[in-house]
Design an enzyme around this catalytic site. Structure first.
Site, PDB file in Angstrom:
ATOM      1  N   HIS A  78      -8.257  -0.839   0.093  1.00 46.95           N
ATOM      2  CA  HIS A  78      -7.267  -1.906  -0.099  1.00 46.95           C
ATOM      3  C   HIS A  78      -8.050  -3.176  -0.416  1.00 46.95           C
ATOM      4  O   HIS A  78      -9.062  -3.455   0.252  1.00 46.95           O
ATOM      5  CB  HIS A  78      -6.455  -2.153   1.183  1.00 46.95           C
ATOM      6  CG  HIS A  78      -5.814  -0.946   1.763  1.00 46.95           C
ATOM      7  ND1 HIS A  78      -4.450  -0.777   1.813  1.00 46.95           N
ATOM      8  CD2 HIS A  78      -6.338   0.163   2.350  1.00 46.95           C
ATOM      9  CE1 HIS A  78      -4.163   0.366   2.412  1.00 46.95           C
ATOM     10  NE2 HIS A  78      -5.302   0.955   2.746  1.00 46.95           N
ATOM     11  N   ARG A 137       6.868 -11.404   5.151  1.00 47.11           N
ATOM     12  CA  ARG A 137       6.418 -11.221   6.531  1.00 47.11           C
ATOM     13  C   ARG A 137       7.050 -12.297   7.398  1.00 47.11           C
ATOM     14  O   ARG A 137       7.097 -13.462   7.004  1.00 47.11           O
ATOM     15  CB  ARG A 137       4.880 -11.303   6.617  1.00 47.11           C
ATOM     16  CG  ARG A 137       4.170 -10.237   5.801  1.00 47.11           C
ATOM     17  CD  ARG A 137       2.663 -10.372   5.890  1.00 47.11           C
ATOM     18  NE  ARG A 137       2.008  -9.406   5.027  1.00 47.11           N
ATOM     19  CZ  ARG A 137       0.690  -9.328   4.845  1.00 47.11           C
ATOM     20  NH1 ARG A 137      -0.119 -10.154   5.508  1.00 47.11           N
ATOM     21  NH2 ARG A 137       0.167  -8.429   4.024  1.00 47.11           N
ATOM     22  N   GLN A 165       1.133 -11.141  -3.206  1.00 44.68           N
ATOM     23  CA  GLN A 165      -0.196 -10.679  -2.817  1.00 44.68           C
ATOM     24  C   GLN A 165      -0.850  -9.986  -4.008  1.00 44.68           C
ATOM     25  O   GLN A 165      -0.236  -9.132  -4.651  1.00 44.68           O
ATOM     26  CB  GLN A 165      -0.092  -9.718  -1.631  1.00 44.68           C
ATOM     27  CG  GLN A 165      -1.430  -9.436  -0.963  1.00 44.68           C
ATOM     28  CD  GLN A 165      -1.252  -8.760   0.392  1.00 44.68           C
ATOM     29  OE1 GLN A 165      -0.449  -7.854   0.525  1.00 44.68           O
ATOM     30  NE2 GLN A 165      -2.005  -9.195   1.377  1.00 44.68           N
ATOM     31  N   HIS A 207      -5.296  -1.117  -4.955  1.00 50.44           N
ATOM     32  CA  HIS A 207      -5.546   0.052  -4.111  1.00 50.44           C
ATOM     33  C   HIS A 207      -6.335   1.054  -4.936  1.00 50.44           C
ATOM     34  O   HIS A 207      -5.871   1.515  -5.976  1.00 50.44           O
ATOM     35  CB  HIS A 207      -4.224   0.643  -3.610  1.00 50.44           C
ATOM     36  CG  HIS A 207      -3.470  -0.313  -2.737  1.00 50.44           C
ATOM     37  ND1 HIS A 207      -2.470  -1.127  -3.220  1.00 50.44           N
ATOM     38  CD2 HIS A 207      -3.617  -0.621  -1.418  1.00 50.44           C
ATOM     39  CE1 HIS A 207      -2.015  -1.886  -2.232  1.00 50.44           C
ATOM     40  NE2 HIS A 207      -2.686  -1.598  -1.133  1.00 50.44           N
ATOM     41  N   ASP A 224      -2.690  -7.503  -4.761  1.00 48.34           N
ATOM     42  CA  ASP A 224      -3.162  -6.245  -4.195  1.00 48.34           C
ATOM     43  C   ASP A 224      -3.873  -5.378  -5.220  1.00 48.34           C
ATOM     44  O   ASP A 224      -3.548  -5.406  -6.409  1.00 48.34           O
ATOM     45  CB  ASP A 224      -1.974  -5.433  -3.666  1.00 48.34           C
ATOM     46  CG  ASP A 224      -1.772  -5.619  -2.176  1.00 48.34           C
ATOM     47  OD1 ASP A 224      -2.767  -5.786  -1.473  1.00 48.34           O
ATOM     48  OD2 ASP A 224      -0.615  -5.603  -1.733  1.00 48.34           O
ATOM     49  N   CYS A 241       0.786  -1.232   0.000  1.00 47.72           N
ATOM     50  CA  CYS A 241       0.000   0.000   0.000  1.00 47.72           C
ATOM     51  C   CYS A 241       0.824   1.293   0.000  1.00 47.72           C
ATOM     52  O   CYS A 241       0.493   2.221  -0.748  1.00 47.72           O
ATOM     53  CB  CYS A 241      -1.019   0.004   1.130  1.00 47.72           C
ATOM     54  SG  CYS A 241      -0.592  -0.916   2.602  1.00 47.72           S
ATOM     55  N   LYS A 249     -12.683  -4.061   7.587  1.00 49.11           N
ATOM     56  CA  LYS A 249     -12.559  -4.846   6.363  1.00 49.11           C
ATOM     57  C   LYS A 249     -13.675  -5.870   6.256  1.00 49.11           C
ATOM     58  O   LYS A 249     -14.281  -6.271   7.249  1.00 49.11           O
ATOM     59  CB  LYS A 249     -11.194  -5.543   6.308  1.00 49.11           C
ATOM     60  CG  LYS A 249     -10.919  -6.469   7.480  1.00 49.11           C
ATOM     61  CD  LYS A 249      -9.558  -7.147   7.366  1.00 49.11           C
ATOM     62  CE  LYS A 249      -9.311  -8.076   8.540  1.00 49.11           C
ATOM     63  NZ  LYS A 249      -8.155  -8.958   8.346  1.00 49.11           N
TER      64      LYS A 249
END
Length: 403
Positions: A278, A131, A149, A153, A151, A102, A232
């Site tokens: 997100h 991570r 991931q 945005h 992702d 992000c 979320k």
């Protein structure tokens, strides 16, 4: 068969070895090595993702895997996510390897002056993130330290929140239906370790709940399990055994655009903060692959199968013809291999079955003489003698039907 035995039969680590999809090695714990067939499956999932996102109006971006520490301090990750991050030092400056994409998307948004006419702005990224997970929790592709991931945005105006979240929910449903997944929905609310004013959290939670209610979707409240920057909606897919896996997520964020002073020039010619959505659908490519391996027990539909077609010549006399067929199928866009070992055809068929190849093409003296192919389908057996054009048509129709 008991649930335990069936789950063991579908274990993605066992099938990953049997089907030669991926490997885990002590040289990089929690960081999977993808073998050629595993890459074929991964590439198919990514190609599908890119295609559907282009149609849905997303623009694909890529952001650096490592950025300066001060960026992560500004984003709030340093305070709220520090224990899960990896760090490095370059030219006497502290860097962090990204655990999420992000902040990079925000930097791209801030890279130029933005107008209200540009919004909604939808950035999509297949971002490699790292991570730190405890070594005892690592589990094949389900729990890893490095993963891709999927992702996205979205930078939106306040009046666009509901319509954009609504479209995201439709896109998620479109993806999951391709794999035959049913799913459950959770609305996760403000955690104790949160960032920002409670009034903004209340506004964000109400916005997400309003979309779920307007779409008449069943959902449960998961108190205190939101991200540190916003509430979320989480999606839990149900596999062939009815097991639940958390995959997709839609997060509403009023905080980071303010922290990074993101703004667009409104119709009133004044600066305004956008709201950030997100969003991930697979959750991570690796985890989703593990779920698919277990869901299908490695017996993938034709469109997903890492190896779609196995060519089995009876002897070396048919090798040249087999190679000609292989190249034609490759040119037509299929994933194909030829077994040219000096082994009995029964053994070749059994091994192709073990590799769960959806189709086999058997070539003997008769097929070579007739410029034909003996087509065999997994679970159905022999389908008869066909020419190459007829075989290609059958494969193309199977792709279109996503069999």
């Amino acid at each position: 068969m008991s649930m335990k035995l069936e789950a063991d039969r579908r274990n993605h680590r066992k099938l990953g070895r049997q089907l030669e999809l991926f490997a885990t090695m002590e040289e990089a714990p929690g960081m999977p090595f993808f073998l050629p067939k595993g890459m074929a499956l991964k590439n198919e999932l990514e190609s599908l993702w890119k295609h559907k996102h282009q149609i849905a109006g997303y623009q694909e971006i890529q952001t650096p895997i490592m950025m300066k520490q001060n960026l992560w301090e500004q984003s709030g990750h340093w305070e709220h996510y520090h224990e899960n991050m990896y760090f490095s030092k370059v030219d006497d400056q502290n860097y962090a390897i990204k655990p999420m994409s992000c902040p990079g998307a925000i930097l791209i948004f801030n890279n130029k002056r933005r107008s209200y006419r540009e919004l909604p702005l939808r950035f999509a990224e297949l971002g490699l993130v790292h991570r730190h997970e405890l070594s005892g929790s690592l589990n094949g592709l389900l729990r890893v330290r490095a993963f891709t991931q999927d992702d996205a945005h979205l930078f939106v105006r306040e009046d666009q929140i509901k319509s954009e979240v609504d479209q995201v929910l439709d896109l998620i449903d479109d993806f999951y239906s391709l794999f035959g997944f049913e799913y459950n929905i959770e609305l996760s609310t403000r955690p104790e370790n949160h960032m920002g004013a409670i009034e903004l959290w209340d506004q964000a939670e109400q916005a997400l709940e309003s979309v779920l209610q307007d779409k008449h979707l069943d959902y449960q409240i998961n108190p205190g399990d939101g991200a540190f920057y916003g509430p979320k909606i989480d999606f839990h897919v149900l596999d062939a055994l009815g097991r639940s896996w958390q995959c997709g997520t839609v997060q509403l964020d009023f905080q980071m655009p303010e922290k990074f002073d993101c703004h667009y020039i409104g119709e009133d010619n004044q600066p305004h903060h956008p709201i950030m959505i997100h969003r991930a659908i697979y959750g991570s490519i690796e985890r989703f692959m593990a779920i698919l391996i277990e869901h299908y027990a490695g017996d993938f539909p034709f469109w997903l199968a890492p190896l779609q077609v196995k060519i089995l010549p009876l002897s070396s006399d048919q090798h040249a013809y087999a190679e000609k067929v292989r190249l034609k199928l490759l040119e037509a866009g299929f994933r194909v291999d030829s077994d040219e070992r000096d082994e009995k055809i029964g053994l070749k068929i059994r091994e192709a079955e073990m590799q769960k190849s959806p189709y086999m093409l058997i070539i003997g003296p008769k097929e070579m003489e007739n410029s034909s192919l003996a087509l065999r389908k997994r679970h159905e057996g022999n389908l008869g003698e066909l020419n190459l054009d007829e075989v290609i048509q059958i494969f193309q129709e199977a792709l279109q039907r996503r069999e």
